[in-house]
Design an enzyme around this catalytic site. Structure first.
Site, PDB file in Angstrom:
ATOM      1  N   TYR A 182     -20.227 151.979  83.400  1.00  0.00           N
ATOM      2  CA  TYR A 182     -20.356 152.526  85.225  1.00  0.00           C
ATOM      3  C   TYR A 182     -20.525 153.977  85.687  1.00  0.00           C
ATOM      4  O   TYR A 182     -19.328 153.953  84.722  1.00  0.00           O
ATOM      5  CB  TYR A 182     -19.202 151.564  86.163  1.00  0.00           C
ATOM      6  CG  TYR A 182     -19.716 149.639  85.931  1.00  0.00           C
ATOM      7  CD1 TYR A 182     -20.521 149.158  87.179  1.00  0.00           C
ATOM      8  CD2 TYR A 182     -18.900 149.311  84.600  1.00  0.00           C
ATOM      9  CE1 TYR A 182     -20.609 147.480  86.481  1.00  0.00           C
ATOM     10  CE2 TYR A 182     -19.279 147.954  84.755  1.00  0.00           C
ATOM     11  CZ  TYR A 182     -19.731 146.892  85.237  1.00  0.00           C
ATOM     12  OH  TYR A 182     -19.698 145.383  85.750  1.00  0.00           O
TER      13      TYR A 182
ATOM     14  N   HIS B  78     -23.312 141.879  88.762  1.00  0.00           N
ATOM     15  CA  HIS B  78     -22.690 141.485  89.388  1.00  0.00           C
ATOM     16  C   HIS B  78     -23.182 141.659  90.685  1.00  0.00           C
ATOM     17  O   HIS B  78     -23.935 142.027  91.442  1.00  0.00           O
ATOM     18  CB  HIS B  78     -21.049 142.064  90.421  1.00  0.00           C
ATOM     19  CG  HIS B  78     -20.168 142.417  88.843  1.00  0.00           C
ATOM     20  ND1 HIS B  78     -19.431 141.559  88.934  1.00  0.00           N
ATOM     21  CD2 HIS B  78     -20.226 143.454  87.350  1.00  0.00           C
ATOM     22  CE1 HIS B  78     -18.147 142.509  87.335  1.00  0.00           C
ATOM     23  NE2 HIS B  78     -19.384 143.165  87.022  1.00  0.00           N
TER      24      HIS B  78
ATOM     25  N   TYR C  50     -20.073 145.816  77.443  1.00  0.00           N
ATOM     26  CA  TYR C  50     -19.857 146.721  77.099  1.00  0.00           C
ATOM     27  C   TYR C  50     -18.493 146.313  76.369  1.00  0.00           C
ATOM     28  O   TYR C  50     -17.981 144.973  77.309  1.00  0.00           O
ATOM     29  CB  TYR C  50     -19.012 147.656  78.562  1.00  0.00           C
ATOM     30  CG  TYR C  50     -19.097 147.141  79.584  1.00  0.00           C
ATOM     31  CD1 TYR C  50     -18.175 146.713  80.187  1.00  0.00           C
ATOM     32  CD2 TYR C  50     -19.657 146.256  80.441  1.00  0.00           C
ATOM     33  CE1 TYR C  50     -17.421 145.596  81.121  1.00  0.00           C
ATOM     34  CE2 TYR C  50     -19.605 145.740  81.723  1.00  0.00           C
ATOM     35  CZ  TYR C  50     -18.342 145.525  81.970  1.00  0.00           C
ATOM     36  OH  TYR C  50     -17.987 144.682  82.740  1.00  0.00           O
TER      37      TYR C  50
ATOM     38  N   ARG D  65     -18.236 142.414  77.473  1.00  0.00           N
ATOM     39  CA  ARG D  65     -18.745 141.520  78.071  1.00  0.00           C
ATOM     40  C   ARG D  65     -20.406 141.689  77.916  1.00  0.00           C
ATOM     41  O   ARG D  65     -20.919 142.217  77.051  1.00  0.00           O
ATOM     42  CB  ARG D  65     -18.564 141.881  79.819  1.00  0.00           C
ATOM     43  CG  ARG D  65     -17.308 142.403  79.868  1.00  0.00           C
ATOM     44  CD  ARG D  65     -16.383 140.927  80.415  1.00  0.00           C
ATOM     45  NE  ARG D  65     -17.228 139.933  80.766  1.00  0.00           N
ATOM     46  CZ  ARG D  65     -17.492 139.834  82.464  1.00  0.00           C
ATOM     47  NH1 ARG D  65     -18.179 141.068  83.038  1.00  0.00           N
ATOM     48  NH2 ARG D  65     -18.180 138.556  82.143  1.00  0.00           N
TER      49      ARG D  65
HETATM   50 FE   LIG Z   1     -18.988 144.054  84.777  1.00  0.00          FE
END
Ligand SMILES: [Fe+2]
Length: 236
Positions: A106, A160, A145, A155
């Protein structure tokens, strides 16, 4: 406009505040019943978002963060409809998405995962549903990740999503997954949604949405109420 009566929410379709396998929920999840606050005009009416505040590139994550190049990874299209409990389209709903890049990183200072950032990918986008309740994003398939929930925790690939109704009090947040991901079976966040409902969080591959020679298509409809309601990470 009169407010239409909607069915009571099916709480059995949503993850609990505290799920033992999802460790941080034990720290932040409320353990006592919530106290309902009377909503005033400001919660019920604002802020209001509309088509005029969303730019044409906002829904194209392959372009909205580009700095002279193309982001790396597999281009995908994520499209679907927002529907009410009767299957009717819900127009004028602001949908915002955020996600990791193709390497599973991210753009956020807290994310120090040793995977590369992509100079041409920001990882956020938004659009407003049209009169048929439709939305569409062009993006990059997010990578898996690692996270610190437990040893060797990863994950699954996910995006999202946040939906705004007519006001901020009506905000809903969820995650969309991809079919066939082996990490789903061992992901405490996915598994925190009750069996029978969690499958609704998995998008479907669609050749119809796929753009030939450019991007694979995935369909993810979001149902606000009723027996098929989409599981949400939400206050109750
Ligand atoms: Fe996430």
């Amino acid at each position: 406009m009169p407010i239409e009566k909607v069915s009571a929410r099916d709480w059995g379709s949503h993850p609990p505040y505290v799920h033992p396998g999802y460790r941080s929920t034990a720290l932040r999840g409320p353990k006592r019943p919530l106290v309902p606050l009377k909503q005033t005009l400001s919660e019920l009416t604002g802020p209001v978002y509309g088509h005029e505040s969303v730019g044409p590139l906002d829904s194209d994550l392959t372009k909205n963060g580009a700095k002279g190049g193309e982001p790396l990874g597999e281009r995908i299209i994520v499209a679907g409809r927002v529907l009410d409990e009767a299957g009717r389209p819900v127009p004028n709903t602001l949908i915002e998405i955020w996600q990791a890049n193709a390497a599973g990183r991210y753009v956020h200072h807290v994310d120090q995962h040793a995977a590369p950032l992509d100079a041409n990918f920001f990882g956020g986008g938004r659009c407003v549903t049209d009169e048929d309740g439709r939305y569409r994003f062009m993006t990059i398939k997010p990578g898996a990740y690692p996270w610190l929930n437990h040893p060797n925790a990863w994950r699954p690939n996910h995006i999202h999503l946040s939906l705004f109704g007519p006001s901020i009090a009506a905000r809903l947040v969820t995650q969309m997954y991809f079919p066939g991901d082996p990490l789903l079976a061992i992901d405490p966040i996915f598994l925190s949604t009750p069996e029978g409902a969690r499958e609704r969080l998995i998008s479907q591959f669609s050749l119809d949405v796929t753009e030939a020679g450019h991007a694979l298509g995935y369909v993810f409809d979001i149902v606000l109420r009723g027996p098929a309601e989409t599981p949400m990470e939400m206050p109750r």
